[in-house]
Design a protein around this motif. Structure first.
Motif, short mmCIF file in Angstrom:
data_model
loop_
_atom_site.label_atom_id
_atom_site.label_comp_id
_atom_site.label_asym_id
_atom_site.label_seq_id
_atom_site.Cartn_x
_atom_site.Cartn_y
_atom_site.Cartn_z
N TRP A 81 3.19 -0.56 -13.99
CA TRP A 81 3.44 -2.00 -14.05
C TRP A 81 2.16 -2.79 -14.32
CZ3 TRP A 81 7.67 -4.72 -10.85
CH2 TRP A 81 8.88 -3.99 -10.89
N GLY A 82 1.02 -2.12 -14.32
CA GLY A 82 -0.24 -2.80 -14.57
C GLY A 82 -0.77 -3.56 -13.37
N LEU A 83 -0.39 -3.13 -12.16
CA LEU A 83 -0.85 -3.82 -10.96
C LEU A 83 -2.27 -3.36 -10.60
CD1 LEU A 83 2.32 -3.59 -8.66
CD2 LEU A 83 1.69 -5.41 -10.27
N ASP A 84 -3.05 -4.27 -10.05
CA ASP A 84 -4.33 -3.91 -9.48
C ASP A 84 -4.08 -2.87 -8.38
OD1 ASP A 84 -6.62 -3.85 -7.77
OD2 ASP A 84 -7.24 -5.81 -8.51
N PRO A 85 -4.81 -1.76 -8.37
CA PRO A 85 -4.58 -0.74 -7.33
C PRO A 85 -4.65 -1.30 -5.92
CG PRO A 85 -6.01 0.13 -9.05
CD PRO A 85 -5.83 -1.33 -9.34
N ASP A 86 -5.47 -2.32 -5.69
CA ASP A 86 -5.57 -2.91 -4.36
C ASP A 86 -4.31 -3.67 -3.96
OD1 ASP A 86 -8.12 -1.91 -4.04
OD2 ASP A 86 -9.11 -3.76 -4.68
N ARG A 87 -3.45 -3.97 -4.95
CA ARG A 87 -2.24 -4.74 -4.66
C ARG A 87 -0.98 -3.93 -4.95
NH1 ARG A 87 -3.37 -10.90 -6.58
NH2 ARG A 87 -1.81 -11.31 -4.95
N SER A 88 -1.16 -2.62 -5.07
CA SER A 88 -0.04 -1.70 -5.20
C SER A 88 0.09 -0.99 -3.86
CB SER A 88 -0.30 -0.68 -6.32
OG SER A 88 0.79 0.20 -6.45
N TYR A 89 1.04 -1.43 -3.07
CA TYR A 89 1.15 -1.03 -1.68
C TYR A 89 2.13 0.13 -1.51
CZ TYR A 89 -1.01 -5.62 -1.02
OH TYR A 89 -1.85 -6.71 -1.09
N THR A 90 1.94 0.88 -0.44
CA THR A 90 2.86 1.97 -0.12
C THR A 90 3.82 1.59 1.00
OG1 THR A 90 1.24 2.90 1.42
CG2 THR A 90 1.21 3.72 -0.85
N GLY A 103 10.44 -2.62 -4.03
CA GLY A 103 11.41 -1.80 -4.73
C GLY A 103 11.14 -1.84 -6.22
N GLY A 104 11.86 -1.01 -6.97
CA GLY A 104 11.73 -1.08 -8.43
C GLY A 104 10.92 0.03 -9.05
N GLY A 105 10.34 0.91 -8.24
CA GLY A 105 9.56 2.00 -8.80
C GLY A 105 10.41 3.13 -9.33
N TRP A 152 5.98 -17.08 -14.08
CA TRP A 152 5.55 -16.11 -13.09
C TRP A 152 4.63 -15.06 -13.72
CZ3 TRP A 152 7.05 -16.58 -8.01
CH2 TRP A 152 8.18 -17.38 -7.74
N GLN A 153 3.77 -14.52 -12.90
CA GLN A 153 3.08 -13.28 -13.22
C GLN A 153 3.29 -12.32 -12.05
OE1 GLN A 153 -1.18 -13.80 -13.52
NE2 GLN A 153 -1.16 -15.59 -12.19
N VAL A 154 3.63 -11.08 -12.37
CA VAL A 154 3.86 -10.07 -11.34
C VAL A 154 2.52 -9.45 -10.98
CG1 VAL A 154 5.10 -7.96 -10.73
CG2 VAL A 154 6.17 -9.64 -12.24
N VAL A 155 2.08 -9.65 -9.74
CA VAL A 155 0.72 -9.27 -9.36
C VAL A 155 0.65 -8.25 -8.24
CG1 VAL A 155 -0.19 -11.51 -10.12
CG2 VAL A 155 0.47 -11.19 -7.72
N ALA A 156 1.75 -7.98 -7.56
CA ALA A 156 1.71 -7.09 -6.41
C ALA A 156 3.06 -6.42 -6.24
CB ALA A 156 1.33 -7.85 -5.14
N GLY A 157 3.05 -5.28 -5.55
CA GLY A 157 4.31 -4.62 -5.30
C GLY A 157 4.20 -3.48 -4.32
N ALA A 158 5.29 -3.25 -3.60
CA ALA A 158 5.51 -2.03 -2.83
C ALA A 158 6.73 -1.42 -3.49
CB ALA A 158 5.76 -2.34 -1.36
N LEU A 159 6.49 -0.66 -4.55
CA LEU A 159 7.55 -0.30 -5.48
C LEU A 159 8.36 0.92 -5.07
CD1 LEU A 159 5.65 -0.97 -8.84
CD2 LEU A 159 7.10 -2.52 -7.52
N GLN A 190 13.18 -3.67 -12.15
CA GLN A 190 12.62 -4.01 -13.45
C GLN A 190 13.32 -5.22 -14.07
OE1 GLN A 190 11.80 -0.73 -16.10
NE2 GLN A 190 11.60 0.71 -14.41
N VAL A 191 14.61 -5.37 -13.79
CA VAL A 191 15.33 -6.55 -14.27
C VAL A 191 14.73 -7.82 -13.66
CG1 VAL A 191 17.55 -7.77 -14.18
CG2 VAL A 191 17.48 -5.34 -14.77
N HIS A 192 14.46 -7.79 -12.35
CA HIS A 192 13.82 -8.93 -11.69
C HIS A 192 12.48 -9.24 -12.35
CE1 HIS A 192 16.03 -9.86 -7.85
NE2 HIS A 192 16.64 -8.74 -8.19
N ALA A 193 11.64 -8.23 -12.53
CA ALA A 193 10.31 -8.45 -13.08
C ALA A 193 10.38 -9.00 -14.50
CB ALA A 193 9.52 -7.14 -13.06
N ARG A 194 11.29 -8.47 -15.30
CA ARG A 194 11.42 -8.96 -16.68
C ARG A 194 11.94 -10.39 -16.71
NH1 ARG A 194 14.13 -3.31 -18.41
NH2 ARG A 194 12.23 -2.15 -18.91
N GLY A 195 12.90 -10.69 -15.82
CA GLY A 195 13.39 -12.06 -15.76
C GLY A 195 12.30 -13.03 -15.38
N ALA A 196 11.48 -12.64 -14.40
CA ALA A 196 10.38 -13.50 -13.98
C ALA A 196 9.41 -13.75 -15.13
CB ALA A 196 9.65 -12.87 -12.80
#
Length: 405
Positions: free
Chosen positions: A66-75, A24-26, A45-52, A33-39
């Protein structure tokens, strides 16, 4: 004592930065985004993956933002759980920021993959789902945090410790309120970014009670150290036309027969984010207002009132000292509380993954039990309102099997 003289409240240093995934969060969704900023603010923490997003185009675009590696940006979050569990550098935990009805299947999938979970509130939509997650945690030993972020304000921890140490004597009454004005707007404007919040199929039988009422309920229990045992509730629709309640007034009882009130509304004109708690005892009262979070008011019986401000020394106790990052007079607020909460989650998760124990009482982050208590609270309020305001138990153990929103 100078601001730098007492650093005894510091948490243990991090062994490494943990890897966080977000579901979530996309598309600019607020809470993700609040979660990611808090982390990130916690510096653990580093935010490295997401299904946003559930929409593939939005998921990919948001991942790039979000600057995620395309391989770790899931649908798809199911794919994410499986793929990250298989990676040697997979995520250490997932933050769940999707609509309420998806909390359970997403949490279950990541727990089945052996990944620790951080979930937005309310935990789930049914008591059976809450019980299932509790059982799964017992089986897996995974850390499961619930983001009641107001509990991570330094002055909330100060109030909690003062109560435990007897600063106001025996607790005699508990009052908590949370007022906003959002629901006065037309529904399409009020919920433009989160229309699901007024969809009974996604939040069930309560809107405002599940949204901000759970914060008020948790804060009352967290600070007082007393569980709410029963309540009687009256729901109202006072704002723009919508299917579910925007206001609820409750009379409550806590352990030991302590009486209290819980008042919530998202249709209170002029209110921004008015979460306030007042707990009185035989020897005084403590009051905290989240719109002025730097200060805790201690009002001893028949004595001068005391205003305690966040900062090292000057009466600030050890539990609060963990969460002091700036000298007194340099404000910290809700974004810092989110960072504090993610710091606690990181300490717990790193210790579990390293097979290390932690000192008793070091952490007080909300977990599955607190999340399940919030679900039981919602259910009790729904039943009470439906039955004309009758007293209903909010103890999880008293709730019937199969109960749901």
């Amino acid at each position: 004592m100078s601001e730098n003289a007492n650093r005894a409240g510091a948490f243990p240093a991090a062994g490494r930065k943990l890897r966080l995934g977000v579901v979530g969060g996309g598309a600019g969704a607020f809470i993700g985004q609040v979660h990611a900023r808090g982390a990130r603010l916690s510096d653990r923490w580093q935010v490295v993956a997401g299904a946003l997003s559930s929409r593939p185009d939005v998921a990919k675009a948001s991942g790039a933002e979000w600057g995620l590696d395309p391989d770790r940006s899931y649908t798809d979050w199911r794919e994410m759980a499986q793929a990250e569990a298989a990676r040697p550098d997979g995520i250490d935990a997932v933050a769940i920021t999707v609509p309420n009805h998806l909390h359970f299947p997403v949490a279950e999938a990541f727990m089945d993959a052996g990944i620790d979970v951080i979930c937005d509130k309310p935990l789930v939509n049914t008591l059976d789902e809450a019980r299932a997650l509790i059982e799964k945690q017992r089986e897996t030993g995974l850390v499961f945090g619930v983001t009641y972020a107001y509990a991570a304000h330094a002055m909330v921890r100060q109030a909690r410790q003062m109560l435990r140490e007897g600063a106001i004597g025996k607790v005699t009454q508990i009052h908590v309120e949370y007022f906003q004005e959002l629901a006065l707007l037309p529904a399409d404007a009020a919920w433009s970014g989160t229309p699901w919040r007024q969809d009974p199929a996604k939040v069930g039988g309560a809107a405002t009670t599940a949204d901000i009422g759970t914060h008020a309920h948790h804060l009352a229990e967290f600070v007082s150290g007393l569980h709410m045992t029963e309540l009687r509730a009256e729901f109202h629709r006072l704002g723009a036309e919508q299917p579910l309640e925007d206001t609820a007034f409750m009379t409550c009882r806590f352990e030991g027969g302590v009486p209290g009130t819980l008042l919530i509304s998202q249709a209170a004109a002029g209110a921004s984010c008015g979460l306030r708690i007042r707990i009185s005892g035989t020897e005084g009262t403590l009051e905290w207002d989240q719109e002025n979070p730097e200060y805790l008011h201690h009002r001893p019986f028949n004595a001068p009132h005391i205003r305690i401000s966040r900062g090292h020394g000057a009466g600030v106790l050890s539990d609060a000292a963990h969460f002091i990052h700036m000298p007194r007079g340099h404000p910290e607020a809700l974004s810092d509380a989110w960072g504090n909460l993610y710091e606690e989650f990181a300490i717990a998760i790193e210790a579990r993954r390293d097979g290390r124990g932690l000192p008793e009482g070091l952490l007080a982050y909300p977990g599955l039990e607190e999340g399940a208590a919030g679900v039981a609270f919602i259910q009790a309020a729904i039943r009470s309102n439906a039955l004309g305001g009758s007293w209903q138990s909010c103890r999880l153990a008293d709730q019937p099997e199969g109960a749901g929103l």
